[in-house]
Design an enzyme around this catalytic site. Structure first.
Site, PDB file in Angstrom:
ATOM      1  N   GLY A  12      65.589  -3.082  32.156  1.00 41.79           N
ATOM      2  CA  GLY A  12      64.832  -4.288  31.812  1.00 41.79           C
ATOM      3  C   GLY A  12      65.401  -5.493  32.562  1.00 41.79           C
ATOM      4  O   GLY A  12      65.260  -6.636  32.125  1.00 41.79           O
ATOM      5  N   GLY A  18      67.383  -9.242  30.101  1.00 46.23           N
ATOM      6  CA  GLY A  18      67.984  -8.393  31.137  1.00 46.23           C
ATOM      7  C   GLY A  18      68.267  -9.194  32.395  1.00 46.23           C
ATOM      8  O   GLY A  18      69.351  -9.097  32.970  1.00 46.23           O
ATOM      9  N   ASP A  36      64.150  -1.531  36.443  1.00 45.52           N
ATOM     10  CA  ASP A  36      62.999  -1.967  35.639  1.00 45.52           C
ATOM     11  C   ASP A  36      61.760  -1.188  36.081  1.00 45.52           C
ATOM     12  O   ASP A  36      61.622  -0.843  37.267  1.00 45.52           O
ATOM     13  CB  ASP A  36      62.760  -3.474  35.844  1.00 45.52           C
ATOM     14  CG  ASP A  36      62.035  -4.114  34.663  1.00 45.52           C
ATOM     15  OD1 ASP A  36      62.625  -4.973  33.993  1.00 45.52           O
ATOM     16  OD2 ASP A  36      60.864  -3.749  34.412  1.00 45.52           O
ATOM     17  N   CYS A  61      62.614   1.912  37.661  1.00 45.19           N
ATOM     18  CA  CYS A  61      63.094   2.904  36.693  1.00 45.19           C
ATOM     19  C   CYS A  61      62.252   2.810  35.436  1.00 45.19           C
ATOM     20  O   CYS A  61      62.158   1.747  34.826  1.00 45.19           O
ATOM     21  CB  CYS A  61      64.564   2.605  36.365  1.00 45.19           C
ATOM     22  SG  CYS A  61      65.215   3.474  34.931  1.00 45.19           S
ATOM     23  N   TYR A 154      58.778  -1.418  15.339  1.00 47.43           N
ATOM     24  CA  TYR A 154      59.800  -2.105  16.150  1.00 47.43           C
ATOM     25  C   TYR A 154      61.103  -2.168  15.351  1.00 47.43           C
ATOM     26  O   TYR A 154      62.182  -1.847  15.859  1.00 47.43           O
ATOM     27  CB  TYR A 154      59.300  -3.513  16.498  1.00 47.43           C
ATOM     28  CG  TYR A 154      60.233  -4.308  17.366  1.00 47.43           C
ATOM     29  CD1 TYR A 154      60.201  -4.204  18.760  1.00 47.43           C
ATOM     30  CD2 TYR A 154      61.158  -5.192  16.806  1.00 47.43           C
ATOM     31  CE1 TYR A 154      61.063  -4.943  19.562  1.00 47.43           C
ATOM     32  CE2 TYR A 154      62.024  -5.939  17.596  1.00 47.43           C
ATOM     33  CZ  TYR A 154      61.967  -5.807  18.971  1.00 47.43           C
ATOM     34  OH  TYR A 154      62.821  -6.540  19.764  1.00 47.43           O
ATOM     35  N   ALA A 156      62.066  -0.280  12.915  1.00 51.18           N
ATOM     36  CA  ALA A 156      62.640   1.066  12.790  1.00 51.18           C
ATOM     37  C   ALA A 156      63.343   1.481  14.083  1.00 51.18           C
ATOM     38  O   ALA A 156      64.444   2.051  14.056  1.00 51.18           O
ATOM     39  CB  ALA A 156      61.537   2.074  12.448  1.00 51.18           C
TER      40      ALA A 156
HETATM   41  P1  NAI Z   1      60.936  -9.024  28.489  1.00 49.98           P
HETATM   42  O1  NAI Z   1      59.563  -8.518  28.294  1.00 49.98           O
HETATM   43  O2  NAI Z   1      61.161 -10.351  29.091  1.00 49.98           O
HETATM   44  O3  NAI Z   1      61.810  -7.959  29.311  1.00 49.98           O
HETATM   45  C1  NAI Z   1      61.743  -6.588  29.054  1.00 49.98           C
HETATM   46  C2  NAI Z   1      61.822  -5.847  30.371  1.00 49.98           C
HETATM   47  O4  NAI Z   1      61.803  -4.447  30.087  1.00 49.98           O
HETATM   48  C3  NAI Z   1      60.626  -6.138  31.301  1.00 49.98           C
HETATM   49  O5  NAI Z   1      61.088  -6.490  32.592  1.00 49.98           O
HETATM   50  C4  NAI Z   1      59.864  -4.822  31.335  1.00 49.98           C
HETATM   51  O6  NAI Z   1      59.230  -4.568  32.566  1.00 49.98           O
HETATM   52  C5  NAI Z   1      60.984  -3.834  31.066  1.00 49.98           C
HETATM   53  N1  NAI Z   1      60.468  -2.561  30.579  1.00 49.98           N
HETATM   54  C6  NAI Z   1      59.498  -2.346  29.661  1.00 49.98           C
HETATM   55  N2  NAI Z   1      59.241  -1.043  29.549  1.00 49.98           N
HETATM   56  C7  NAI Z   1      60.085  -0.410  30.405  1.00 49.98           C
HETATM   57  C8  NAI Z   1      60.287   0.947  30.751  1.00 49.98           C
HETATM   58  N3  NAI Z   1      59.577   1.927  30.205  1.00 49.98           N
HETATM   59  N4  NAI Z   1      61.239   1.232  31.663  1.00 49.98           N
HETATM   60  C9  NAI Z   1      61.960   0.249  32.244  1.00 49.98           C
HETATM   61  N5  NAI Z   1      61.794  -1.057  31.983  1.00 49.98           N
HETATM   62  C10 NAI Z   1      60.860  -1.377  31.067  1.00 49.98           C
HETATM   63  O7  NAI Z   1      61.601  -8.950  27.035  1.00 49.98           O
HETATM   64  P2  NAI Z   1      63.018  -9.407  26.464  1.00 49.98           P
HETATM   65  O8  NAI Z   1      62.729 -10.288  25.327  1.00 49.98           O
HETATM   66  O9  NAI Z   1      63.939  -9.839  27.519  1.00 49.98           O
HETATM   67  O10 NAI Z   1      63.481  -8.024  25.838  1.00 49.98           O
HETATM   68  C11 NAI Z   1      64.685  -7.363  26.211  1.00 49.98           C
HETATM   69  C12 NAI Z   1      65.191  -6.609  25.011  1.00 49.98           C
HETATM   70  O11 NAI Z   1      65.548  -7.542  23.994  1.00 49.98           O
HETATM   71  C13 NAI Z   1      64.173  -5.655  24.366  1.00 49.98           C
HETATM   72  O12 NAI Z   1      64.832  -4.467  23.985  1.00 49.98           O
HETATM   73  C14 NAI Z   1      63.720  -6.432  23.136  1.00 49.98           C
HETATM   74  O13 NAI Z   1      63.251  -5.580  22.119  1.00 49.98           O
HETATM   75  C15 NAI Z   1      65.006  -7.126  22.766  1.00 49.98           C
HETATM   76  N6  NAI Z   1      64.884  -8.279  21.893  1.00 49.98           N
HETATM   77  C16 NAI Z   1      64.078  -9.332  22.239  1.00 49.98           C
HETATM   78  C17 NAI Z   1      63.970 -10.413  21.396  1.00 49.98           C
HETATM   79  C18 NAI Z   1      63.066 -11.554  21.687  1.00 49.98           C
HETATM   80  O14 NAI Z   1      62.771 -12.326  20.753  1.00 49.98           O
HETATM   81  N7  NAI Z   1      62.631 -11.754  22.925  1.00 49.98           N
HETATM   82  C19 NAI Z   1      64.753 -10.487  20.140  1.00 49.98           C
HETATM   83  C20 NAI Z   1      65.576  -9.335  19.898  1.00 49.98           C
HETATM   84  C21 NAI Z   1      65.634  -8.286  20.757  1.00 49.98           C
END
Ligand code: NAI
Length: 251
Positions: A12, A18, A36, A61, A154, A156
């Site tokens: 990510g 990320g 990503d 990835c 989510y 869970a």
């Molecule tokens: P984001 O949407 O900005 O980044 C997530 C990244 O993961 C994207 O670049 C996307 O292309 C990539 N991604 C999605 N599916 C994928 C796959 N199958 N293989 C590889 N890459 C993939 O979201 P964010 O907020 O930066 O999220 C990062 C992590 O933080 C996630 O696990 C999210 O659940 C977690 N999180 C986010 C919060 C929020 O409020 N934004 C709060 C708590 C946790």
């Protein structure tokens, strides 16, 4: 673990938390693979890091494909001969549990939980083989510690990440491989902006504010550097800053 001269794989890494973490690791002298499913996003991250003198390789990835995960980690060894840090961070939200199609909720479990387990499994095997220990950080969420009526799947998936991580605390003593998780509250990234700016303001009010991706990246850096807390779950909140979820003592 000191970050300078280490090698990291960040899933990510093309957006949000990320990306902020890749940039911070590179600033501190790590060489990083930004992995990503969105290669363009990962390339933008690598470009941003490069402009600051950082060394980042972008790699496509899909974390739900074991061979992609293994390929990203193999890439670290191919380029730099080592793998010290794995940040399993790719994740998605956006569920509608009671809709006709079960595909979307199943995909949340696949990406947020199954892929984290698979990536940790591969990272531990690689780190054992290299024999130099390492650090694995998994992105959970405060939704892994608290109920989320709007997003039960989510929640869970993230609760799964929390207890999976806690259960691997023993690897630190056994293999020198430390596994930790981070639980941010609401963070301003494209993931939450997808639900619209108004909704973001609403939720931010409800939960007491909104974190920036850099706040979470700072937590990840602290977790990597602090050798003392194997299996621990860091919380990152607007009100409380960085602290740790209470450890659960059996019996
Ligand atoms: P984001 O949407 O900005 O980044 C997530 C990244 O993961 C994207 O670049 C996307 O292309 C990539 N991604 C999605 N599916 C994928 C796959 N199958 N293989 C590889 N890459 C993939 O979201 P964010 O907020 O930066 O999220 C990062 C992590 O933080 C996630 O696990 C999210 O659940 C977690 N999180 C986010 C919060 C929020 O409020 N934004 C709060 C708590 C946790």
């Amino acid at each position: 673990m000191e970050i300078r001269d280490r090698v990291a794989v960040v899933s990510g890494g093309g957006s949000g938390i990320g990306r902020a973490t890749v940039l911070e690791l590179a600033r501190r002298g790590a060489r990083v693979i930004a992995a990503d499913i969105n290669l363009a996003g990962a390339e933008e991250t690598a470009d941003l890091a490069g402009r600051e003198g950082g060394i980042v390789i972008a790699r496509r990835c899909d974390v739900t494909h074991t061979e992609d995960l293994a390929g990203a980690m193999a890439c670290a060894f191919e380029h730099w001969g080592q793998l010290d840090i794995v940040f399993n961070n790719a994740g998605i939200g956006g569920e509608d549990l009671f809709a006709d199609d079960p595909g979307p909720w199943q995909r949340i479990i696949e990406i947020n939980l199954v892929a984290v387990i698979d990536a940790t499994r591969i990272a531990v095997r690689e780190m054992r083989r290299a024999g130099k220990g390492g650090v694995i950080i998994n992105t959970a969420s405060m939704g892994g510690l608290l109920p989320m009526p709007d997003s039960p799947v989510y929640a869970a998936s993230k609760a799964g990440v929390v207890n999976f991580t806690r259960s691997l605390g023993y690897l630190a003593a056994q293999d020198g491989i430390r596994v930790n998780a981070i639980c941010p509250t609401f963070t301003d990234t494209p993931l939450v902006r997808r639900s619209g700016d108004e909704r973001v303001e609403e939720v931010a009010k409800l939960v007491g504010g909104i974190l920036q991706p850099e706040d979470v990246a700072a937590g990840v850096i602290e977790l990597i550097e602090d050798e003392s807390r194997a299996g621990a779950i860091m919380r990152v909140t607007v009100r409380g800053g960085r602290d740790y979820a209470r450890e659960v003592r059996p019996y």
